[in-house]
Design an enzyme around this catalytic site. Sequence first.
Site, mmCIF file in Angstrom:
data_model
loop_
_atom_site.group_PDB
_atom_site.id
_atom_site.type_symbol
_atom_site.label_atom_id
_atom_site.label_comp_id
_atom_site.label_asym_id
_atom_site.label_seq_id
_atom_site.Cartn_x
_atom_site.Cartn_y
_atom_site.Cartn_z
ATOM 1 N N CYS A 133 0.871 -1.178 0.044
ATOM 2 C CA CYS A 133 -0.041 0.066 -0.096
ATOM 3 C C CYS A 133 0.844 1.280 -0.135
ATOM 4 O O CYS A 133 2.001 1.099 0.659
ATOM 5 C CB CYS A 133 -0.952 -0.043 1.278
ATOM 6 S SG CYS A 133 -2.233 1.081 1.285
ATOM 7 N N GLU B 33 1.990 -4.802 -5.472
ATOM 8 C CA GLU B 33 0.572 -5.641 -5.178
ATOM 9 C C GLU B 33 -0.483 -4.830 -6.094
ATOM 10 O O GLU B 33 -0.767 -3.622 -6.144
ATOM 11 C CB GLU B 33 0.097 -5.584 -3.756
ATOM 12 C CG GLU B 33 -0.910 -6.657 -3.429
ATOM 13 C CD GLU B 33 -1.392 -6.547 -1.858
ATOM 14 O OE1 GLU B 33 -2.582 -6.306 -1.518
ATOM 15 O OE2 GLU B 33 -0.504 -7.049 -1.031
#
Length: 442
Positions: free
Chosen positions: A304, A338
């Site tokens: 993140c 990700e």
Amino acid sequence: MVQSRHARSEPAVLDARREEGYGIGTRVSCEATVDGVHHPAEIVERKLDKAGGLHYYVHYTEFDKRLDEWVPASRISGLHSVGSGEGLSRASTAPASDLLAGLTGDQKMTRRLKRQFAEMHHVGPGVEELPPLDQHAEKEHQEKTKVKNVQSIELGRYQMDTWYYSPYPEPHASCERLYICEYTLKYFRKRRTLLRHLAKTPLRAPPGDEIYRSPPPPASDPGRVGGAIASPPLSMYEVDGKKAKVYCQNLCLLSKLFLDHKTLYYDVDPFLFYVLCERDAHGSHVVGYFSKEKDSAEGNNLACILTLPAHQRKGYGRFLIAFSYELSKKEGRLGSPERPLSDLGAVSYRSYWMRAILEALRDHRSAMSIKDISEATAIRTDDVVKTLESLSLIKYWKGDHIISVTQKIIEEHMRTIANQKTIDIDVSRLHWTPYGKLDGRR
């Protein structure tokens, strides 16, 4: 006579509709706060204010949810006087299935093709494409998060309007504005409570190890800024989610206000958080962060990433991405973020990959293979290939990818990104050992 009667009745119908209000799900035209122009919108929620006036929570159908807002009934009308939206940043929010539906011909809609298409456009799967159990959870999530709860925050010297829903506990979730300590990230409903907290807490930096500090300017030129020298000076802290659980949970709650995807704010133990701060005489002030799994099965070097809105367009987003790849180099492995990426994250990564790969090609001065570029930059090979394809610097010949580039072409591409704001990393000032090495970090 019939035409005249209809002409007279239309305003009456509109007045009646305004009196009783528009229902949830109604498509309307609404004047957006961001540019003062009418745009197509959908009524998401409605409420009465203290004076009994109707307010609507609207989603502008052409744009990202971050622009959703509460507006008075006076700013809403039927679907007319709609602006072009040229002053706004358009962001695709359609599921991959909707975009793929536009493809024609004899292409076979394989899972691999759908996945590649979704990654290319950085969109997640539609609800109907998820497993039944996940469909139910996703629908619950969408229903719960459709209206942002906290409208603004005060963090240090800055007041920021929020973009999305964040699962702060009650009664804080019902506050119009939250006051957040920039050192502990604890949140309060009133400024005076925050000030009492600041007077008591000894913390003036994130509760972790300072692993990087930007170099000072030379004594002969104290005003110099550029390269790795930043003003204000920067520090990076590594915070272990297991050791500083409350801080990391608060960081996730804060980031969720500006990121439109689910964050497991309560399960922070498996993550390390790298918090970027501006440093002055009063302490270290958070401007952004990225997180990464301690042991990623997929080999991701970033889970993140967020640069707070008050600090965007300063080069910090690119700095955070570059830092994640410097850590990958120290680990001796290739990295990739990700998926799926947010729209802003996708833009930042494309920009970073392009510059990093062009610089590697420029500095090498001789032929490089895709593997050579990956090893030099720590960027995963499929990300290298996609970036080279976007620059038209690669050809597919007899089953192999061949890089087709000259120094002149590289310099032409470099000129297009010459004005980007960048802050370099002085790797000699990065003091870090990969997690899991024999240093007692487990």
